[in-house]
Write a protein that holds these residues in place. Structure first.
Motif, PDB file in Angstrom:
ATOM      1  N   LEU A   1       6.573   1.984  10.738  1.00  0.00           N
ATOM      2  CA  LEU A   1       5.774   0.894  10.180  1.00  0.00           C
ATOM      3  C   LEU A   1       6.504  -0.440  10.320  1.00  0.00           C
ATOM      4  O   LEU A   1       5.906  -1.447  10.713  1.00  0.00           O
ATOM      5  CB  LEU A   1       5.462   1.184   8.709  1.00  0.00           C
ATOM      6  CG  LEU A   1       4.437   0.279   8.056  1.00  0.00           C
ATOM      7  CD1 LEU A   1       3.122   0.281   8.817  1.00  0.00           C
ATOM      8  CD2 LEU A   1       4.191   0.717   6.615  1.00  0.00           C
TER       9      LEU A   1
ATOM     10  N   ALA B   1      -9.225  -6.836   5.627  1.00  0.00           N
ATOM     11  CA  ALA B   1      -9.768  -6.150   6.798  1.00  0.00           C
ATOM     12  C   ALA B   1      -9.945  -4.655   6.562  1.00  0.00           C
ATOM     13  O   ALA B   1     -10.578  -3.969   7.357  1.00  0.00           O
ATOM     14  CB  ALA B   1      -8.853  -6.374   7.998  1.00  0.00           C
ATOM     15  N   GLY B   2      -9.392  -4.138   5.472  1.00  0.00           N
ATOM     16  CA  GLY B   2      -9.508  -2.707   5.195  1.00  0.00           C
ATOM     17  C   GLY B   2      -8.370  -1.887   5.788  1.00  0.00           C
ATOM     18  O   GLY B   2      -8.380  -0.666   5.722  1.00  0.00           O
ATOM     19  N   THR B   3      -7.392  -2.571   6.387  1.00  0.00           N
ATOM     20  CA  THR B   3      -6.263  -1.836   6.978  1.00  0.00           C
ATOM     21  C   THR B   3      -5.457  -1.110   5.897  1.00  0.00           C
ATOM     22  O   THR B   3      -5.072   0.046   6.073  1.00  0.00           O
ATOM     23  CB  THR B   3      -5.347  -2.796   7.756  1.00  0.00           C
ATOM     24  OG1 THR B   3      -6.147  -3.575   8.649  1.00  0.00           O
ATOM     25  CG2 THR B   3      -4.296  -2.045   8.535  1.00  0.00           C
TER      26      THR B   3
ATOM     27  N   ARG C   1      -6.526  -0.048   3.093  1.00  0.00           N
ATOM     28  CA  ARG C   1      -7.340   1.062   2.612  1.00  0.00           C
ATOM     29  C   ARG C   1      -7.242   2.261   3.565  1.00  0.00           C
ATOM     30  O   ARG C   1      -7.183   3.412   3.126  1.00  0.00           O
ATOM     31  CB  ARG C   1      -8.787   0.579   2.531  1.00  0.00           C
ATOM     32  CG  ARG C   1      -9.669   1.359   1.643  1.00  0.00           C
ATOM     33  CD  ARG C   1     -11.003   0.605   1.560  1.00  0.00           C
ATOM     34  NE  ARG C   1     -12.082   1.469   1.188  1.00  0.00           N
ATOM     35  CZ  ARG C   1     -12.287   1.889  -0.052  1.00  0.00           C
ATOM     36  NH1 ARG C   1     -11.469   1.519  -1.012  1.00  0.00           N
ATOM     37  NH2 ARG C   1     -13.278   2.684  -0.330  1.00  0.00           N
ATOM     38  N   ARG C   2      -7.191   1.954   4.858  1.00  0.00           N
ATOM     39  CA  ARG C   2      -7.044   3.033   5.829  1.00  0.00           C
ATOM     40  C   ARG C   2      -5.678   3.710   5.661  1.00  0.00           C
ATOM     41  O   ARG C   2      -5.564   4.922   5.767  1.00  0.00           O
ATOM     42  CB  ARG C   2      -7.215   2.486   7.245  1.00  0.00           C
ATOM     43  CG  ARG C   2      -7.170   3.564   8.337  1.00  0.00           C
ATOM     44  CD  ARG C   2      -8.285   4.551   8.166  1.00  0.00           C
ATOM     45  NE  ARG C   2      -8.154   5.723   9.046  1.00  0.00           N
ATOM     46  CZ  ARG C   2      -7.364   6.754   8.801  1.00  0.00           C
ATOM     47  NH1 ARG C   2      -6.602   6.771   7.720  1.00  0.00           N
ATOM     48  NH2 ARG C   2      -7.326   7.778   9.616  1.00  0.00           N
ATOM     49  N   PHE C   3      -4.651   2.894   5.377  1.00  0.00           N
ATOM     50  CA  PHE C   3      -3.325   3.461   5.103  1.00  0.00           C
ATOM     51  C   PHE C   3      -3.372   4.331   3.853  1.00  0.00           C
ATOM     52  O   PHE C   3      -2.671   5.323   3.743  1.00  0.00           O
ATOM     53  CB  PHE C   3      -2.292   2.349   4.882  1.00  0.00           C
ATOM     54  CG  PHE C   3      -1.856   1.658   6.150  1.00  0.00           C
ATOM     55  CD1 PHE C   3      -1.822   2.335   7.356  1.00  0.00           C
ATOM     56  CD2 PHE C   3      -1.445   0.339   6.122  1.00  0.00           C
ATOM     57  CE1 PHE C   3      -1.408   1.700   8.521  1.00  0.00           C
ATOM     58  CE2 PHE C   3      -1.027  -0.308   7.279  1.00  0.00           C
ATOM     59  CZ  PHE C   3      -1.014   0.380   8.478  1.00  0.00           C
ATOM     60  N   GLN C   4      -4.207   3.897   2.894  1.00  0.00           N
ATOM     61  CA  GLN C   4      -4.257   4.577   1.603  1.00  0.00           C
ATOM     62  C   GLN C   4      -4.730   6.030   1.712  1.00  0.00           C
ATOM     63  O   GLN C   4      -4.405   6.837   0.846  1.00  0.00           O
ATOM     64  CB  GLN C   4      -5.226   3.823   0.686  1.00  0.00           C
ATOM     65  CG  GLN C   4      -4.610   3.405  -0.614  1.00  0.00           C
ATOM     66  CD  GLN C   4      -5.664   2.832  -1.539  1.00  0.00           C
ATOM     67  OE1 GLN C   4      -6.658   2.273  -1.093  1.00  0.00           O
ATOM     68  NE2 GLN C   4      -5.447   2.989  -2.822  1.00  0.00           N
ATOM     69  N   VAL C   5      -5.527   6.354   2.708  1.00  0.00           N
ATOM     70  CA  VAL C   5      -5.995   7.736   2.837  1.00  0.00           C
ATOM     71  C   VAL C   5      -5.077   8.562   3.735  1.00  0.00           C
ATOM     72  O   VAL C   5      -5.444   9.633   4.192  1.00  0.00           O
ATOM     73  CB  VAL C   5      -7.462   7.809   3.319  1.00  0.00           C
ATOM     74  CG1 VAL C   5      -8.389   7.278   2.240  1.00  0.00           C
ATOM     75  CG2 VAL C   5      -7.676   7.056   4.620  1.00  0.00           C
ATOM     76  N   THR C   6      -3.882   8.050   3.984  1.00  0.00           N
ATOM     77  CA  THR C   6      -2.849   8.844   4.650  1.00  0.00           C
ATOM     78  C   THR C   6      -1.761   9.136   3.618  1.00  0.00           C
ATOM     79  O   THR C   6      -1.797   8.572   2.521  1.00  0.00           O
ATOM     80  CB  THR C   6      -2.198   8.070   5.821  1.00  0.00           C
ATOM     81  OG1 THR C   6      -1.356   7.047   5.271  1.00  0.00           O
ATOM     82  CG2 THR C   6      -3.237   7.426   6.725  1.00  0.00           C
ATOM     83  N   PRO C   7      -0.808   9.982   3.940  1.00  0.00           N
ATOM     84  CA  PRO C   7       0.271  10.240   2.963  1.00  0.00           C
ATOM     85  C   PRO C   7       1.261   9.086   2.810  1.00  0.00           C
ATOM     86  O   PRO C   7       2.215   9.210   2.052  1.00  0.00           O
ATOM     87  CB  PRO C   7       0.984  11.481   3.536  1.00  0.00           C
ATOM     88  CG  PRO C   7       0.083  12.027   4.579  1.00  0.00           C
ATOM     89  CD  PRO C   7      -0.729  10.881   5.095  1.00  0.00           C
ATOM     90  N   LEU C   8       1.038   7.972   3.508  1.00  0.00           N
ATOM     91  CA  LEU C   8       1.954   6.823   3.380  1.00  0.00           C
ATOM     92  C   LEU C   8       2.019   6.357   1.926  1.00  0.00           C
ATOM     93  O   LEU C   8       1.004   6.091   1.302  1.00  0.00           O
ATOM     94  CB  LEU C   8       1.459   5.670   4.272  1.00  0.00           C
ATOM     95  CG  LEU C   8       2.275   4.370   4.185  1.00  0.00           C
ATOM     96  CD1 LEU C   8       3.630   4.544   4.855  1.00  0.00           C
ATOM     97  CD2 LEU C   8       1.517   3.214   4.814  1.00  0.00           C
ATOM     98  N   ARG C   9       3.240   6.243   1.400  1.00  0.00           N
ATOM     99  CA  ARG C   9       3.401   5.772   0.019  1.00  0.00           C
ATOM    100  C   ARG C   9       3.341   4.249  -0.015  1.00  0.00           C
ATOM    101  O   ARG C   9       3.901   3.599   0.886  1.00  0.00           O
ATOM    102  CB  ARG C   9       4.745   6.233  -0.557  1.00  0.00           C
ATOM    103  CG  ARG C   9       5.037   7.725  -0.446  1.00  0.00           C
ATOM    104  CD  ARG C   9       4.040   8.549  -1.228  1.00  0.00           C
ATOM    105  NE  ARG C   9       4.500   9.909  -1.477  1.00  0.00           N
ATOM    106  CZ  ARG C   9       4.271  10.955  -0.668  1.00  0.00           C
ATOM    107  NH1 ARG C   9       3.620  10.793   0.468  1.00  0.00           N
ATOM    108  NH2 ARG C   9       4.697  12.154  -0.995  1.00  0.00           N
ATOM    109  N   PRO C  10       2.724   3.666  -1.036  1.00  0.00           N
ATOM    110  CA  PRO C  10       2.706   2.196  -1.148  1.00  0.00           C
ATOM    111  C   PRO C  10       4.110   1.600  -1.097  1.00  0.00           C
ATOM    112  O   PRO C  10       4.325   0.554  -0.480  1.00  0.00           O
ATOM    113  CB  PRO C  10       2.057   1.956  -2.514  1.00  0.00           C
ATOM    114  CG  PRO C  10       1.198   3.142  -2.739  1.00  0.00           C
ATOM    115  CD  PRO C  10       1.915   4.302  -2.091  1.00  0.00           C
TER     116      PRO C  10
END
Lengths: 247, 262
Positions: free
Chosen positions: A7, A84-86, A88-97
């Protein structure tokens, strides 16, 4: 760790492809030094122990770069991706904030560090600017100031509704911050009330801190500025952590 | 969302794998809400959601490792090159295949150096499918995948969905195209104002309206519809639609070829 590295790599590439941001982070600070150097030179000013105008101005420009990063670059990038919703797209992956933030902070700090290095290199090699303080002290002061303004930027991102509001709010904050920083107009000539208000300006304290470290003043003399800048770091981080929404 | 909807939608995740489950309904019915609850983006007001036996709120990261999601409103930075987000997303998952394989599956391998901004709407949706497939998920959630696509791009997307099912994953998709639900889905839930009004296989849902069988065939010479209609048991004779003409003229396969036999 793999997610963080990938990232940070992608965010860095995106930062480099954003030519406007690159200009403001890297070219503008060095350009200011050049302009300033040619306009005022760095001949010793009598009352200041052989220090020239640029010796004084270099740390102020550095602090200004950090403030710009926090006021514009950090919230623009984060809110632009949220709008842009990017995110949000990250949010539905296991990526931690926290991983996203760590990567974002790395890239923003990296950009600030390169801008800073460029600025001091141009100042020192181009115009013979010298501070006399220890390099470690300058780096410590710069790191604290940069971290504080990044936190300020994340707090702004947490409080603003979208990326479109960033330039408006950023400019509304930037103009008085710059004006009351002591780097553009001497505070000594201003009325007492204005000087009181300026005491709350984090940029003023970042300038004092960086200039103090650059000139090798003892940290004890900079304690109040350290406290204000560290306070901005703590408050900004707390607001960002409490209020930021990912979508 | 009502308690009833949450409960009623729960079965597909426990269903045999390799199914395409459709959620259809008018705008505002709650289709997207269901998918948001399943991916843990939204906490249900009431009721329970289980995905692969897990709670998408309490076990959100465990669920997200095993599902692939395509969201209705999500964009990638325009300055990215097509291959970059795929490699990036692959790094988010503990176990992943080859990112380039995911690009190949959606037919974008040759576009991997192109800017995201340069992709057509259909290619962009395919890129988002690649992002949803990069970790070989067990459940794939697709939210109005084909809404803004032209008929040919829609057919391409359908082929991809079928391929995902062939590989054994469960696909749960929302759509407001009944034709899409009919051709693509094994089972369909029809929801209206937050409630499930019907849930069954496509064939049984159609049959529930009456004992009617649909037979689709092509013929070379013009046949007078009236002579067919005169045959015993024929209820209705349909002719090719404008969409069939569009597909024939723009290089798509004749749509009659993949109609479900019911």
């Amino acid at each position: 760790m793999r997610a963080y590295r990938s990232l940070a790599y992608v965010l860095a590439k995106l930062a480099l492809r954003d030519h406007v941001a690159v200009f403001f982070a890297l070219a503008l600070p060095a350009g200011l030094v050049v302009l300033f150097g040619f306009a005022f030179g760095n001949a010793p000013v009598s009352q200041e122990a052989g220090r020239g105008a640029l010796d004084h101005q270099l740390p102020a420009i550095a602090a200004w770069v950090f403030a710009m990063t926090g006021l514009f670059s950090v919230p623009m990038a984060l809110l632009g991706r949220r709008d842009a919703g990017t995110l949000r797209r990250f949010q539905v992956t296991p990526l931690r904030p926290a991983t996203y933030l760590a990567a974002d902070i790395t890239v923003q700090l990296g950009q600030a560090a390169v801008g800073l290095a460029l600025l001091f290199t141009v100042g020192a090699l181009g115009f013979g600017a010298r501070g006399g303080g220890a390099v470690a002290g300058v780096i410590a002061a710069a790191a604290l100031s940069a971290a504080a303004f990044l936190a300020f930027g994340y707090a702004l991102a947490a409080l603003l509704p979208n990326a479109r509001t960033v330039p408006v709010v950023g400019n509304v904050l930037a103009v008085p911050m710059l004006f009351l920083s002591g780097a553009t107009a001497p505070l000594e000539v201003m009325p007492e009330a204005v000087r009181r208000v300026a005491e709350f300006n984090p940029l003023l304290h970042a300038v004092t801190l960086l200039r103090g470290a650059w000139f090798g003043e003892p940290w004890s003399a900079l304690a109040s500025s350290v406290a204000v800048v560290a306070g901005l770091l703590v408050a900004g981080s707390a607001i960002a952590a409490a209020r930021f929404n990912w979508s | 969302m009502s308690r009833r909807l949450v409960h009623a939608i729960a079965p597909p995740t426990g269903s045999p794998r390799g199914e395409v489950f459709g959620i259809v309904g008018p705008n505002g019915a709650g289709k997207t809400t269901v998918l948001e609850c399943m991916s843990g983006l939204r906490r249900p007001d009431a009721g329970a959601v289980r995905v692969l036996g897990l709670d998408p709120q309490a076990d959100r990261y465990a669920v997200r490792e095993r599902i692939g999601v395509q969201l209705q409103a999500a964009a990638l930075p325009d300055a990215l090159r097509v291959g970059e987000p795929v490699t990036l997303f692959a790094a988010f998952y503990p176990r992943t295949g080859d990112p380039m394989e995911a690009l190949r599956r959606v037919g974008l391998e040759e576009r991997r150096a192109a800017r995201v901004a340069a992709l057509s709407g259909g290619q962009r949706q395919r890129l988002f499918i690649a992002l949803a497939l990069v970790h070989e998920p067990e459940v794939v959630l697709l939210d109005e995948l084909t809404t803004r696509l032209d008929p040919q791009a829609r057919r391409d997307a359908w082929a991809l969905v079928r391929e995902i099912r062939e590989r054994g994953a469960t696909v749960i998709l929302t759509t407001h195209f009944m034709e899409e639900a009919e051709r693509l889905c094994d089972r369909v839930a029809i929801i209206d104002r937050g409630r499930v009004v019907a849930l069954d296989s496509v064939g049984r849902l159609i049959a529930s309206l009456g004992e009617e069988r649909r037979v689709v065939f092509t013929y070379e010479d013009a046949i007078d519809g009236t002579s067919l209609r005169g045959l015993p048991g024929v209820v209705r004779v349909e002719r090719p639609t404008l969409e069939d003409v569009f597909l024939a003229r723009t290089g798509g396969a004749p749509s009659v070829g993949d109609a479900p036999a019911t």
